[in-house]
Design an enzyme around this catalytic site. Sequence first.
Site, mmCIF file in Angstrom:
data_model
loop_
_atom_site.group_PDB
_atom_site.id
_atom_site.type_symbol
_atom_site.label_atom_id
_atom_site.label_comp_id
_atom_site.label_asym_id
_atom_site.label_seq_id
_atom_site.Cartn_x
_atom_site.Cartn_y
_atom_site.Cartn_z
ATOM 1 N N ARG A 1 0.828 -1.206 0.000
ATOM 2 C CA ARG A 1 0.000 0.000 0.000
ATOM 3 C C ARG A 1 0.865 1.260 0.000
ATOM 4 N NH1 ARG A 1 -5.383 1.857 0.838
ATOM 5 N NH2 ARG A 1 -6.216 -0.259 0.973
ATOM 6 N N GLU B 1 -9.479 6.358 7.354
ATOM 7 C CA GLU B 1 -8.045 6.551 7.150
ATOM 8 C C GLU B 1 -7.654 7.791 6.337
ATOM 9 O OE1 GLU B 1 -5.985 2.262 7.049
ATOM 10 O OE2 GLU B 1 -7.704 2.433 5.706
#
Length: 804
Positions: free
Chosen positions: A335, A740
């Site tokens: 990621r 997030e």
Amino acid sequence: MRTLHSLESDASAAPAAPVLQSRQHESAQRHVSGSARYVDDLPLPTGTLHLAIGMSEVAHATLDALDLEAVRRAPGVVCVLSAADIPGHSDVGPVFPGDPLLVSDIISHHGQALFVVAADSERAARQAARLAKVATTPLPVCLDPREAANRGDLVRPTHTQARLANGRAGDLDSISNKLAKSAWQLSGELESGGQEHFYLESQAALALPGEDDEMLVHSSSQHPSEVQKLIAEVLGVPFHAITVETRRMGGGFGGKETQAAPVACLAAMIARRTGRAARLRLARADDMRLTGKRHPFHHRYEFGVDDSGRIESAIIELTGDCGHSPDLSDAIVDRAMFHADNAYYLGNAHVRGIRARTNVASNTAFRGFGGPQGMLAVESAMEDIARRLGRDPLEIRKRNLYCEGRETTHYGQHVNQHPLLATLIDQLEDSGRYWARRAEIRAFNAANPVVRKGLALTPVKFGISFTAKHFNQAGALVHVYTDGSVQVNHGGTEMGQGLHTKITQVAARELGLSVDKVRITATRTDKVPNTSPTAASSGADLNGMATRDACLRLKMRLLDFAAEHLAQPRVSLSLTDGELHGPSGVLMTWGELIQAAYLERISLSDKGFYATPDIHYDRASGTGHPFYYYAFGAALCEVVVDTLSGEYRLESAEILHDVGDSLNPAIDIGQIEGGFVQGMGWLTTEELKWNEDGRLLTDGPATYKIPAISDVPAGALKVRLLEGHPNSAASIYRSKAVGEPPFMLAISVWAALRDALASLTDYRRAVRLDTPATPERVMLAAREQRDWQEQHDTAGAEPTQVPS
């Protein structure tokens, strides 16, 4: 009879109350009154044992002998277990092996679990644990991920994404050649530190043995199904023998995605061995020593840009400090690589992710899951380019945003809704008076040799979905009782983020009820099985859609029954405001409908399921469509810095964030505020320190500084939601995830600090500022800037300019 598909089409219209409204968190009053029950608050059965973990006092060694006789003889001790006593699997690695529940041969980090003690009181257990005699032979200790990477000591293989601007596959040589042909080349390095989760509730579990091999375990976990699986494997029993329940957590932030499981496994092992309930709750210092953090990263980057500052080629290397084992590091570094572009088109790009092994606790998931670390290199480069070319950083950022013709990432995914990036920045640039304030700050800095101000406006583009495809699924179970009340159980866990509140709103909306008619029950593996972790900002997306699916099935069944029972046209019936409506108005109340359906033996329960569509990633080629959609945001921050002491203060922060059509604006704004402040802590104050022997020195609030209320500008933290731009993907009511993405808005604080430091060289030089940017680091960076200024005697000279 209409199909479920046709009802789904109807429901995709503009959603009505009770969603798209600000509603209080379902446990808000219990939170503030202290009546909300966490694992450590649960009433204990008579005879419950209290556990303590015997932890290693060395960071890397062979375990030659473990003498536990004195521990067993200590007052109050009932049971002591070591690795030899584990009845089933001894490795509790969540994806890849490497995480022994208890050490049997090699100690890999200071604080690693060696044995577990059960006693009649927590005090007795903790005192007894200190009596163990441990014989070890030291092994070399590595705390530097670059050193580990250089000698090839990795927890997982290195991965590369390489793509040319024309869409073809690239390699390092071809991209290096193209980079060398750009008008300007620049390179840099950066260290970003880790971050302790510092959840209010430490890791905790309560295991209650039942009949035969059955066991109920209360776990403070973001992933109850994984806790169930690992307990079953450790005990050597089928999964169906273990039920895991999570009512709520006192914070998680990723730290309870995988690392809650070993605590639950140890409690279950003691409960199985003794037949008594067993509770384990880690003290703060033990929790910080035993569990992993956000991954520190070492960043290296090279960029080739044209005369206008537009990126043509990029080479980025990200080395993650994974700790001693893989844990989730493979996906976390992935990621970071996916977000190495942040909001910018990289052109010819080569991104490399290295997963280094060090002798610290295995680093793990943390809000953003590697995304924040991935963004730092390109945001550092934005400042570097601006100073090299004598332009404002905002100008460079805007010039490099994804736009028409430049909307494909370095891993081959089209950025949907990319015009929102420019929209967000333009609106914030205008409302925040960016250019007027820029002129004011330049004038202030020119008149103040010591105290300097900095300003930065930075964007965020964050991909939403688990990068592990199989996690993008969810289930829900909905019951309607004969009094008309509704109970919902779903696979998501509540850690204060308001997930249960949003799910309540979804169920109430679909069934045409007020939210007080709906109750969410504790997440349990015997109600909804095989659930995914509550992580990756996907809680509301996945579980909201699964709950909606169950409610749609129930509603379709009830409307079919009502049409037949009342001899009414099916298409004319609807459920709103707790009533069944037909062509002539209200036909019956919700309660009357439920009673009639029950008497006619109509099922009043159903399950729902959802799997995120259209996501895939080919690891071999480094290309695919790993995210269902992107969430965007932008933040404008101003800081003031004492360049002699390094002390600084955030003067103001203005945030504009994209959540699509918000399910609950109040909760979303709270998540944005919290994420921003937590991100600011990571980038400025939260510094982890180990001694040369690998012992964590910052193991409590006295030595580890999370942001306080005084770190937030009084009345000057402004958060707005972007309006009028629903999600282009078919998410729950066209909303977007909010857990997030706001975390990375705090990069604007760090960028503003760099801006203030750049003023010491008349904005001609961008200084390296590793994170966390503590006052000490800011002071040293300011000194470096002054030294550079003295060496380049250019007083009165204008910054270097290049043609537009």
